[in-house]
Design a protein around this motif. Structure first.
Motif, mmCIF file in Angstrom:
data_model
loop_
_atom_site.group_PDB
_atom_site.id
_atom_site.type_symbol
_atom_site.label_atom_id
_atom_site.label_comp_id
_atom_site.label_asym_id
_atom_site.label_seq_id
_atom_site.Cartn_x
_atom_site.Cartn_y
_atom_site.Cartn_z
ATOM 1 N N TYR A 7 -15.919 -15.645 -8.245
ATOM 2 C CA TYR A 7 -15.527 -14.669 -7.146
ATOM 3 C C TYR A 7 -16.503 -12.522 -7.426
ATOM 4 C CZ TYR A 7 -13.262 -12.207 -3.357
ATOM 5 O OH TYR A 7 -12.560 -11.627 -2.569
ATOM 6 N N SER A 8 -16.180 -12.453 -8.920
ATOM 7 C CA SER A 8 -16.112 -11.353 -8.437
ATOM 8 C C SER A 8 -18.656 -11.049 -8.369
ATOM 9 C CB SER A 8 -16.300 -10.128 -10.344
ATOM 10 O OG SER A 8 -16.668 -9.168 -10.237
ATOM 11 N N LEU A 9 -18.525 -11.574 -9.549
ATOM 12 C CA LEU A 9 -20.442 -11.539 -8.798
ATOM 13 C C LEU A 9 -20.356 -11.848 -7.589
ATOM 14 C CD1 LEU A 9 -21.466 -13.566 -12.264
ATOM 15 C CD2 LEU A 9 -22.333 -11.333 -11.049
ATOM 16 N N TYR A 10 -19.937 -12.603 -6.412
ATOM 17 C CA TYR A 10 -20.665 -12.622 -5.292
ATOM 18 C C TYR A 10 -20.254 -11.911 -4.426
ATOM 19 C CZ TYR A 10 -21.264 -18.031 -6.034
ATOM 20 O OH TYR A 10 -22.594 -19.141 -6.881
ATOM 21 N N SER A 11 -18.435 -11.446 -4.610
ATOM 22 C CA SER A 11 -18.121 -10.461 -4.119
ATOM 23 C C SER A 11 -18.425 -9.233 -4.233
ATOM 24 C CB SER A 11 -17.093 -10.062 -4.198
ATOM 25 O OG SER A 11 -16.628 -9.957 -5.084
ATOM 26 N N SER A 12 -19.711 -8.846 -4.831
ATOM 27 C CA SER A 12 -20.124 -7.632 -5.866
ATOM 28 C C SER A 12 -22.210 -7.819 -5.308
ATOM 29 C CB SER A 12 -20.648 -6.898 -6.862
ATOM 30 O OG SER A 12 -21.105 -8.513 -7.439
ATOM 31 N N ILE A 13 -22.180 -8.552 -5.327
ATOM 32 C CA ILE A 13 -23.929 -8.507 -4.589
ATOM 33 C C ILE A 13 -23.337 -8.593 -2.758
ATOM 34 C CG2 ILE A 13 -25.550 -11.101 -3.643
ATOM 35 C CD1 ILE A 13 -24.848 -12.163 -5.983
ATOM 36 N N LEU A 14 -22.867 -9.240 -2.495
ATOM 37 C CA LEU A 14 -22.546 -9.142 -1.547
ATOM 38 C C LEU A 14 -21.891 -7.487 -0.769
ATOM 39 C CD1 LEU A 14 -20.221 -11.654 0.566
ATOM 40 C CD2 LEU A 14 -22.257 -11.084 1.132
ATOM 41 N N HIS A 177 -3.724 8.167 6.335
ATOM 42 C CA HIS A 177 -3.445 7.903 5.180
ATOM 43 C C HIS A 177 -4.803 7.402 4.429
ATOM 44 C CE1 HIS A 177 0.576 6.627 7.871
ATOM 45 N NE2 HIS A 177 -0.450 6.683 8.651
ATOM 46 N N HIS A 178 -5.405 8.357 4.274
ATOM 47 C CA HIS A 178 -7.011 8.363 3.603
ATOM 48 C C HIS A 178 -6.621 7.590 2.123
ATOM 49 C CE1 HIS A 178 -8.970 11.347 6.169
ATOM 50 N NE2 HIS A 178 -8.673 10.048 6.917
ATOM 51 N N TRP A 179 -5.266 7.399 1.423
ATOM 52 C CA TRP A 179 -5.177 7.539 0.654
ATOM 53 C C TRP A 179 -5.560 5.963 0.654
ATOM 54 C CZ3 TRP A 179 -0.834 3.668 -0.697
ATOM 55 C CH2 TRP A 179 0.315 3.728 0.859
ATOM 56 N N ILE A 180 -4.520 5.147 1.198
ATOM 57 C CA ILE A 180 -4.748 3.709 1.330
ATOM 58 C C ILE A 180 -5.946 2.943 1.016
ATOM 59 C CG2 ILE A 180 -5.020 1.928 2.504
ATOM 60 C CD1 ILE A 180 -2.485 2.730 4.058
ATOM 61 N N ASP A 181 -7.356 4.082 1.773
ATOM 62 C CA ASP A 181 -8.970 3.822 1.776
ATOM 63 C C ASP A 181 -9.356 3.806 -0.078
ATOM 64 O OD1 ASP A 181 -8.441 3.838 3.978
ATOM 65 O OD2 ASP A 181 -10.047 4.796 4.873
ATOM 66 N N LEU A 182 -8.684 4.521 -0.651
ATOM 67 C CA LEU A 182 -8.774 5.758 -1.468
ATOM 68 C C LEU A 182 -8.460 3.927 -3.008
ATOM 69 C CD1 LEU A 182 -9.056 8.992 -2.435
ATOM 70 C CD2 LEU A 182 -10.473 7.557 -1.601
ATOM 71 N N ALA A 183 -7.199 3.411 -2.536
ATOM 72 C CA ALA A 183 -5.764 2.917 -3.022
ATOM 73 C C ALA A 183 -7.507 1.038 -3.367
ATOM 74 C CB ALA A 183 -5.132 2.345 -2.899
ATOM 75 N N VAL A 184 -7.733 0.537 -2.137
ATOM 76 C CA VAL A 184 -8.485 0.030 -1.627
ATOM 77 C C VAL A 184 -9.504 -0.379 -2.501
ATOM 78 C CG1 VAL A 184 -9.818 -1.542 -0.376
ATOM 79 C CG2 VAL A 184 -7.742 -1.112 0.324
ATOM 80 N N ALA A 185 -10.334 0.981 -2.588
ATOM 81 C CA ALA A 185 -11.919 0.961 -3.238
ATOM 82 C C ALA A 185 -11.699 1.171 -4.757
ATOM 83 C CB ALA A 185 -12.312 2.372 -2.375
ATOM 84 N N SER A 197 -22.456 0.033 -7.142
ATOM 85 C CA SER A 197 -22.359 -0.281 -5.467
ATOM 86 C C SER A 197 -20.510 -0.102 -5.100
ATOM 87 C CB SER A 197 -23.036 -1.363 -4.766
ATOM 88 O OG SER A 197 -24.263 -1.708 -4.607
ATOM 89 N N ALA A 198 -19.895 -0.029 -5.997
ATOM 90 C CA ALA A 198 -18.142 -0.276 -6.021
ATOM 91 C C ALA A 198 -17.743 1.304 -6.077
ATOM 92 C CB ALA A 198 -17.375 -1.088 -7.117
ATOM 93 N N TRP A 199 -18.431 1.928 -6.806
ATOM 94 C CA TRP A 199 -18.148 3.472 -7.362
ATOM 95 C C TRP A 199 -18.606 4.088 -6.327
ATOM 96 C CZ3 TRP A 199 -14.537 3.387 -11.162
ATOM 97 C CH2 TRP A 199 -14.073 2.428 -11.651
#
Length: 254
Positions: A7-14, A177-185, A197-199
């Motif tokens: 699942y991680s590979l598929y989502s990372s490609i997207l 609520h910018h802290w929510i963005d950073l938590a999800v990221a 790309s995730a970083w």
């Protein structure tokens, strides 16, 4: 573990494909609220794209069960459904899965350590009420001002010298609520630690956040030159890049 890795590979490609599209089309636009929305959509599509496609296939397919996509690794296939009859698993594939899991654990531990340090600073500082938010004053001059959840943290010297200007900047982070963005990221980065790309997505969020906060400061009537000098002075100092918005601007020229 194989299901999580697959699942991680598929989502990372997207995520990578959508991030590259964002950088090409939207990153240079001066529409920060829209850019933030676009980054959120990228995260949602990357995380939910495969489960939603599976759901749609299962609803619309005539077959009794939808067939899940698989990643082929030589003679080995890793699917999103557990296969109890798979039998023998090559040593190299076992090594890959353990390396992935080790990366997830190490990144998660690093995140927890940063969160622990952040909370220690908040707990040890003096609290000043600012409406529904709290200002935390610390004696550590090496810490650049930052905000997280409902806290704005800065040194006493910063509070005395440029408190209102810094507060205007950081309260914009909190109100949006910018802290929510950073938590999800950061959560995405933990499970896709191998994906640049995730970083980079996390850094894009922080860049958009800073532009939104900068705009709020300038619209409040604070002279642009005074604010520029503040950013230059605060271009060094301890930060919490994975969890908090820090007044440590990496885009000074822009």
């Amino acid at each position: 573990m194989g299901i999580l890795f697959s699942y991680s590979l598929y989502s990372s490609i997207l995520l990578s494909l959508l991030y590259l599209s964002y950088k090409w089309v939207l990153a240079g636009e001066n529409q920060h609220a829209y850019n933030r929305t676009a980054l959120w959509l990228i995260c949602l599509v990357a995380l939910l794209g495969l489960p939603l496609s599976r759901l749609a296939a299962s609803i619309g397919a005539d077959a009794p069960a939808a067939v899940m996509p698989e990643i082929e690794m030589g003679q080995i296939q890793i699917g999103l459904e557990a296969d109890e009859s798979a039998g023998f698993q090559p040593l190299w594939l076992t090594a890959v899965l353990w390396i992935y899991l080790s990366g997830v654990v190490l990144t998660a531990v690093q995140t927890l350590l940063i969160a622990s340090r952040l909370w220690r600073i908040i707990s040890a500082g003096e609290t000043v009420r600012e409406g529904r938010y709290k200002i935390i004053l610390t004696d550590d001059r090496s810490i650049a001002p930052f905000s997280w959840w409902r806290y704005v943290v800065m040194s006493r010297s910063d509070w005395n010298e440029s408190g209102r200007m810094i507060l205007t900047h950081e309260l914009q982070h909190l109100s949006l609520h910018h802290w929510i963005d950073l938590a999800v990221a950061q959560i995405i980065s933990i499970f896709q630690w191998y994906n640049p790309s995730a970083w980079l997505m996390r850094e894009e969020f922080k860049t958009v956040h800073e532009y939104q906060a900068d705009k709020a400061v300038l619209e409040s009537g604070i002279p642009a030159r005074d604010y520029q000098m503040l950013l230059i002075k605060k271009a060094v100092g301890a930060r919490f890049p994975s969890l908090a918005n820090s007044l440590n601007h990496s885009k000074l020229k822009k």
